[in-house]
Design a protein around this motif. Sequence first.
Motif, PDB file in Angstrom:
ATOM      1  N   VAL A 178       0.836  -1.203   0.000  1.00 23.35           N
ATOM      2  CA  VAL A 178       0.000   0.000   0.000  1.00 23.35           C
ATOM      3  C   VAL A 178       0.872   1.254   0.000  1.00 23.35           C
ATOM      4  N   ARG A 179       1.892   1.279   0.850  1.00 22.84           N
ATOM      5  CA  ARG A 179       2.767   2.455   0.933  1.00 22.84           C
ATOM      6  C   ARG A 179       3.458   2.726  -0.399  1.00 22.84           C
ATOM      7  N   ARG A 180       3.821   1.675  -1.108  1.00 24.61           N
ATOM      8  CA  ARG A 180       4.555   1.849  -2.359  1.00 24.61           C
ATOM      9  C   ARG A 180       3.665   2.153  -3.553  1.00 24.61           C
ATOM     10  N   THR A 181       2.412   1.774  -3.471  1.00 22.00           N
ATOM     11  CA  THR A 181       1.567   1.859  -4.668  1.00 22.00           C
ATOM     12  C   THR A 181       0.590   3.031  -4.688  1.00 22.00           C
ATOM     13  N   ARG A 182       0.126   3.505  -3.537  1.00 19.58           N
ATOM     14  CA  ARG A 182      -0.978   4.464  -3.530  1.00 19.58           C
ATOM     15  C   ARG A 182      -0.674   5.712  -4.359  1.00 19.58           C
ATOM     16  N   GLU A 183       0.386   6.432  -4.014  1.00 18.82           N
ATOM     17  CA  GLU A 183       0.689   7.681  -4.723  1.00 18.82           C
ATOM     18  C   GLU A 183       1.071   7.428  -6.171  1.00 18.82           C
ATOM     19  N   ARG A 184       1.802   6.362  -6.417  1.00 16.24           N
ATOM     20  CA  ARG A 184       2.224   6.059  -7.789  1.00 16.24           C
ATOM     21  C   ARG A 184       1.026   5.738  -8.680  1.00 16.24           C
ATOM     22  N   LEU A 185       0.041   5.034  -8.140  1.00 13.73           N
ATOM     23  CA  LEU A 185      -1.168   4.748  -8.906  1.00 13.73           C
ATOM     24  C   LEU A 185      -1.959   6.022  -9.194  1.00 13.73           C
ATOM     25  N   GLU A 186      -2.025   6.922  -8.211  1.00 13.36           N
ATOM     26  CA  GLU A 186      -2.730   8.187  -8.439  1.00 13.36           C
ATOM     27  C   GLU A 186      -2.052   8.981  -9.558  1.00 13.36           C
ATOM     28  N   ARG A 187      -0.716   9.033  -9.565  1.00  9.19           N
ATOM     29  CA  ARG A 187       0.000   9.734 -10.638  1.00  9.19           C
ATOM     30  C   ARG A 187      -0.272   9.080 -11.988  1.00  9.19           C
ATOM     31  N   PHE A 188      -0.287   7.768 -12.014  1.00 12.49           N
ATOM     32  CA  PHE A 188      -0.562   7.051 -13.256  1.00 12.49           C
ATOM     33  C   PHE A 188      -1.937   7.421 -13.800  1.00 12.49           C
ATOM     34  N   LEU A 189      -2.932   7.441 -12.943  1.00 12.05           N
ATOM     35  CA  LEU A 189      -4.292   7.755 -13.386  1.00 12.05           C
ATOM     36  C   LEU A 189      -4.404   9.192 -13.901  1.00 12.05           C
ATOM     37  N   VAL A 190      -3.735  10.114 -13.230  1.00  6.89           N
ATOM     38  CA  VAL A 190      -3.813  11.525 -13.625  1.00  6.89           C
ATOM     39  C   VAL A 190      -2.969  11.810 -14.863  1.00  6.89           C
ATOM     40  N   GLN A 191      -1.751  11.328 -14.881  1.00  7.99           N
ATOM     41  CA  GLN A 191      -0.811  11.696 -15.937  1.00  7.99           C
ATOM     42  C   GLN A 191      -0.906  10.811 -17.171  1.00  7.99           C
ATOM     43  N   ARG A 192      -1.229   9.552 -17.004  1.00 12.11           N
ATOM     44  CA  ARG A 192      -1.182   8.622 -18.130  1.00 12.11           C
ATOM     45  C   ARG A 192      -2.552   8.177 -18.618  1.00 12.11           C
ATOM     46  N   VAL A 193      -3.526   8.165 -17.727  1.00 12.78           N
ATOM     47  CA  VAL A 193      -4.859   7.703 -18.120  1.00 12.78           C
ATOM     48  C   VAL A 193      -5.794   8.877 -18.382  1.00 12.78           C
TER      49      VAL A 193
END
Length: 226
Positions: free
Chosen positions: A61-76
């Motif tokens: 959870v610590r490693r994925t939460r912020e990175r997933l949010e960036r992926f959704l905003v920047q890439r999706v």
Amino acid sequence: MPVNPSKSLHFESWDKLLQWLPEANENQLMTVFVWAGEHQAPLSDARRLGLVRKEAFEQLVRRTRERLERFLVQRVGCHDICLAEDVVQQVLIKLYLRAEQFDPQRSFWGWLYRVARNEYIDALRRTRPGDVGLGQMGQPDDEAEQWLENSATTTSTPVDVLMEEEQHQQLEEAIAALPSLQRTIVQLKRQGTKGKEIASQLGISQAYVSQLYHEAGEVLREAVES
């Protein structure tokens, strides 16, 4: 008492395993998390087994939460941060409930990005059906693959050549870090081998070859462009 979560992971004790978890990569954390959920430990070890499973998931959870949010905003292309946070929460719930579906032969991040992209599209369909279109769904599935194929193109100016050499090195390092099956697929694709031939060589379906190649493209593109 030795603790062996997998054929390649061996620890002298539960304490050694717990101490190692912060150093584990995401694929290893998934392996331990799934193992801890399925392992039948003696009653005397049940509490420590529960601690291992809890810590492995918290690390994820610590490693994925912020990175997933960036992926959704920047890439999706998700422009609603609240929606992005909701989607990530649903992805983490799926990660917890369906971890056993993860194939350790594929990239953890490629797999998780696919889950997040699909969850975002499903969220739009549920909450904003009128918004669901190409622009709201982010990049089409083949864009990451197209980027990977285009990464082999050459340029002519000195500045472009230097940039290309740096990106090529980053790309090669990222490919080397992929799980072996996924790395082999990328290497064969770069050599011009068709998906059907790769599937035949590796003994897997052509659809799975395509899925793993696409997921690899997502991970490699992020490694080079970040």
